[in-house]
Scaffold this motif. Structure first.
Motif, short mmCIF file in Angstrom:
data_model
loop_
_atom_site.label_atom_id
_atom_site.label_comp_id
_atom_site.label_asym_id
_atom_site.label_seq_id
_atom_site.Cartn_x
_atom_site.Cartn_y
_atom_site.Cartn_z
N ILE A 147 8.72 1.19 -3.82
CA ILE A 147 7.96 0.87 -2.65
C ILE A 147 7.22 -0.29 -3.13
O ILE A 147 6.48 -0.43 -3.83
CB ILE A 147 7.07 2.05 -2.15
CG1 ILE A 147 7.82 3.29 -1.84
CG2 ILE A 147 6.39 1.64 -0.93
CD1 ILE A 147 8.70 3.21 -0.69
N LYS A 148 7.19 -1.37 -1.94
CA LYS A 148 6.17 -2.36 -2.45
C LYS A 148 4.78 -1.91 -1.80
O LYS A 148 4.42 -1.06 -0.90
CB LYS A 148 6.63 -3.55 -1.03
CG LYS A 148 6.00 -4.82 -1.32
CD LYS A 148 6.40 -5.89 -2.55
CE LYS A 148 5.73 -7.01 -2.52
NZ LYS A 148 6.31 -7.92 -3.35
N MET A 149 4.01 -2.45 -2.70
CA MET A 149 2.33 -2.09 -2.60
C MET A 149 1.55 -3.35 -2.14
O MET A 149 1.83 -4.60 -2.64
CB MET A 149 1.83 -1.53 -3.69
CG MET A 149 2.50 -0.14 -4.27
SD MET A 149 1.66 0.78 -5.42
CE MET A 149 1.65 -0.37 -6.73
N HIS A 150 0.57 -3.03 -1.28
CA HIS A 150 -0.48 -3.97 -0.87
C HIS A 150 -1.78 -3.71 -1.34
O HIS A 150 -2.19 -2.39 -1.19
CB HIS A 150 -0.51 -4.32 0.60
CG HIS A 150 0.60 -5.07 1.28
ND1 HIS A 150 0.68 -5.13 2.34
CD2 HIS A 150 1.86 -5.40 0.53
CE1 HIS A 150 1.93 -5.95 2.64
NE2 HIS A 150 2.62 -6.05 1.66
N HIS A 151 -2.49 -4.42 -2.07
CA HIS A 151 -3.81 -4.20 -2.45
C HIS A 151 -4.66 -5.20 -2.56
O HIS A 151 -4.37 -6.41 -2.69
CB HIS A 151 -3.61 -3.63 -4.00
CG HIS A 151 -4.86 -3.39 -4.85
ND1 HIS A 151 -5.61 -2.35 -4.47
CD2 HIS A 151 -5.51 -4.19 -5.44
CE1 HIS A 151 -6.67 -2.40 -5.17
NE2 HIS A 151 -6.65 -3.33 -6.07
N VAL A 152 -5.86 -5.17 -2.22
CA VAL A 152 -7.14 -6.18 -2.20
C VAL A 152 -7.89 -5.78 -3.22
O VAL A 152 -8.69 -4.65 -3.10
CB VAL A 152 -7.62 -6.28 -0.74
CG1 VAL A 152 -8.98 -7.31 -1.00
CG2 VAL A 152 -6.66 -6.81 0.29
#
Length: 739
Positions: A665-670
């Motif tokens: 699963i691709k993850m997005h994080h800031v």
């Protein structure tokens, strides 16, 4: 106990112990296993050593692998490695590889389709090889006696390759048409889009050049004792236009040099191609005859199954096939991919894509180079400078690549139809596309990061690496029919993929299988697009609220302008002196975007309640919901391993992937404002809590990441989204008040 101290491995535990030592010892153990004809042990060890950074040991391991592959029946693998070794400048290695090729070509080739169906590794017995195999005691493969004369120089052209094995998936292997009626293609839209993509790339590059030259001169003006460079004040339009046409005209030779030096591509002889796919060679000859072409086939020595085309005229085009594609696809599937690449040559879109590669590859390599320099710096302040520069360069690369997104999507539909017309095998094209997706996901999982070759060449590939991450990894656990439903049933699929480099794979396959139905053939997949899927319009409206705010703000600006112009004409209210130049419209657009963002935030990041959080076992069902869109997220708590690149090259989090037991699963994080981020946990087992979103590319928006030792990272995505919205609102209000 004796096995542990034995110089050669005899058990699985011994192999692990040997492989944990330095690569030289492992090489000795691998070659010793070849001598003792322990092919399984030799293959396990030598495939690892073949990835060694030392080219001398890597070449020795590859030579040993040729013997292993040939003895175990993987003639195609032996041929491919021999072809790579034959490109070496070392005369001894060349002689050895050429003799191997001659001997292998004399053998009667076992049908590759039956081979792959019979055994997942592609191995079948290959007798009597001992009489013709090269002597492994020759000096060129003995670890301590390899010739030292200019060895590093001779071996530098050899790229070590690790062969990955695809997960077991059942294929129906539905048949092909014996006679068929070709579907006529209207190429006018594709030609217009090709020209439009050229113009878009030209103007974007021109804007970048003007910005750089203006920045340089402004800096020189600001600095004391320095004068601006007058040449940089010149309009670069004519020069850039001439340069672009020259790049297109010389693209075959320029890309030959560029891809050879940076990617290790080499010529692939027709005899080797024939060993992998006799049909592919027939198709190539037929195309060259019909189009008066002289297309050259190149080999890219990587394990991911990919292919791409560059050049312009049929007589000056090249088709690149990876080693993984030749080994993981069957005879008719290789032919199908070759025909698909021939479609790009026939439709002339390869010329603009070649220009894109010539522009973007150097930019991407610069981004890699700056990232490497940044990884060597130990001073925090300086490392931040490298992070900023590398991120900026990566953004420029994305911008240039984005100029041809529309062409990249549309041209693949045309290529699919061309390949169908040319081969009469839409089922074979379907299998090839799915196997490529599966193979790319497998390669990412094996390397535990995205191969930089995949990302830098992604715009020209038949299947995108981002769309393959989840689709390819989930395939062994869920049927393709379930996985692909979103792609051809979701009513908002085209809106939600406008920024994707590739069209939806399910949509492409559904069109191919529609042709299969018209030809009354058995289908590879049971895909039916007659079922309607309903998605609430208000949900989709929330999804795109920030973007709807832009035209709404513009409309509001027009309304305000008309109102006060009318009031001024009627001498009721005089505001014309404030808003005489219509610059206030930018403020209205900024406020509209801000309001749309604020409206979406609460719906986009709902509260995660422990009673509704889903776990790993629910993941396949969540990812196969055809009615889901990004804002309609599910709260999840997933256990897995973080994959991705380390260091400055991943400072934007562009390569963060969670490996679970069933899918990637691709993850997005800031992580702005935090001392640590998920990059620090790459390679470790973690528990990730967040919002799972299903669009064309599924992804996981991180709320928190927790390690096994209890260390936790919280994402600041909602906070920064609010900050950005408020900043745009303040900027818009300032413009309106200032006038």
């Amino acid at each position: 106990m004796w096995g542990i101290f034995s110089p050669y491995p005899s058990t699985t535990s011994d192999i692990k112990l040997v492989m944990s030592r330095d690569s030289k010892t492992s090489l000795e153990a691998g070659l010793a296993a070849v001598k003792s004809e322990d092919w399984k042990t030799a293959k396990t060890i030598l495939e690892t050593v073949a990835m060694d950074d030392n080219p001398q040991r890597a070449v020795q391991a590859q030579i040993g692998l040729v013997v292993v592959y040939a003895k175990t029946g993987d003639i195609a693998g032996a041929m491919t490695l021999s072809e790579i070794l034959a490109q070496s400048n070392n005369p001894e290695i060349q002689e050895w590889a050429n003799r191997s090729l001659e001997e292998l070509l004399k053998r009667n080739r076992t049908d590759i389709n039956a081979r792959i169906e019979e055994d997942g590794t592609g191995f079948v017995p290959f007798e009597d090889f001992n009489d013709s195999k090269p002597n492994i005691n020759e000096t060129i493969i003995t670890p301590d006696n390899t010739p030292n004369h200019d060895n590093h120089e001779h071996s530098s052209s050899i790229v070590p390759v690790k062969i990955n094995k695809l997960p077991t998936i059942h294929w129906r292997r539905s048949g092909r048409a014996k006679t068929w009626q070709e579907k006529k293609l209207d190429l006018i839209p594709l030609r217009l889009l090709t020209a439009g993509s050229f113009v878009a790339l030209f103007w974007v590059v021109r804007i970048i050049i003007v910005f750089i030259t203006s920045t340089i001169n402004n800096t020189l003006v600001w600095l004391p004792f320095l004068e601006p460079i007058q040449l940089l004040y010149q309009d670069p339009t004519t020069f850039l236009l001439v340069l672009f046409f020259l790049l297109i005209a010389t693209s075959p030779w320029l890309l030959d040099k560029l891809l050879s030096s940076l990617y290790g591509i080499q010529s692939l002889e027709t005899t080797v191609l024939e060993m992998h796919s006799q049909e592919a060679l027939r198709i190539l000859k037929r195309f060259n005859t019909q189009r008066r072409g002289n297309i050259k086939i190149k080999l890219l020595p990587i394990a991911a199954p990919i292919a791409f085309t560059y050049g312009h005229l049929p007589s000056m085009s090249r088709i690149v096939m990876s080693q993984g594609l030749l080994q993981q696809l069957t005879d008719d599937e290789i032919a199908a991919m070759l025909a698909l690449q021939l479609g790009h040559v026939a439709h002339w879109d390869a010329s603009v894509m070649s220009l894109v590669l010539l522009v973007t590859i150097p930019i991407y390599k610069l981004y890699q180079l700056v990232s490497t320099w940044g990884d060597r710096v130990n001073i925090t302040f300086v490392s931040y400078i490298y992070i900023a520069i590398s991120s900026l360069i990566y953004g420029v690369w994305c911008l240039c690549t984005g100029c041809v997104i529309a062409l990249s999507q549309v041209r693949l539909y045309y290529a699919d139809l061309f390949a169908t017309n040319f081969t009469g095998n839409p089922n074979g094209i379907t299998r090839a596309l799915l196997k490529i997706s599966n193979g790319i996901a497998n390669d990412i999982q094996k390397q535990e990061q995205t191969n930089w070759r995949l990302e830098s060449l992604n715009i020209s590939l038949p299947v995108g690496f981002k769309q393959s991450i989840t689709l390819g990894s989930l395939a062994p656990h869920v049927t393709f029919e379930s996985l692909l439903m979103w792609d051809y049933l979701n009513p908002y699929r085209y809106w939600l993929t406008v920024n994707n480099t590739h069209p939806m794979l399910g949509d492409r396959i559904q069109r191919l299988l529609a042709i299969v139905g018209k030809w009354r053939l058995d289908r590879e997949l049971d895909i039916d697009n007659t079922n309607a899927i309903k998605v609430r319009k208000q949900i989709f409206g929330l999804q795109i609220a920030p973007f709807l705010g832009i035209p709404t703000g513009l409309a509001f600006a027009l309304l305000i302008g008309v109102v006060w112009q009318t009031l001024y004409a009627l001498k009721i209210l005089n505001l014309k002196w404030i808003y005489d130049d219509w610059g206030f419209a930018a403020g209205c657009i900024a406020i509209g975007f801000s309001i749309g963002t604020l409206i979406r935030i609460n719906a986009y990041f709902p509260e995660l309640k422990s009673t509704s959080i889903q776990t790993n076992e629910h993941l396949p069902a969540l990812l196969t919901n055809p009615a889901a869109i990004g804002i309609d997220s599910h709260g999840v708590k997933l256990h897995g391993k973080i994959l991705g690149r380390r260091g400055v090259s991943n400072s934007l989090g562009q390569d963060l992937i969670l490996q679970t037991t069933s899918a990637l699963i691709k993850m997005h994080h800031v992580s702005f404002g935090q001392p640590v981020n998920p990059q620090d946990f790459i390679g470790r087992q973690v528990t990730v809590t967040g919002w799972l979103r299903r669009d064309a590319t599924p992804w996981l928006d991180i709320q928190s990441v927790r390690t096994q030792t209890g260390k936790t990272i919280n994402s600041t995505h909602p906070i920064w989204a609010t900050v950005v919205a408020v900043a745009f609102q303040a900027w818009g209000a300032y413009i309106l008040l200032k006038g």
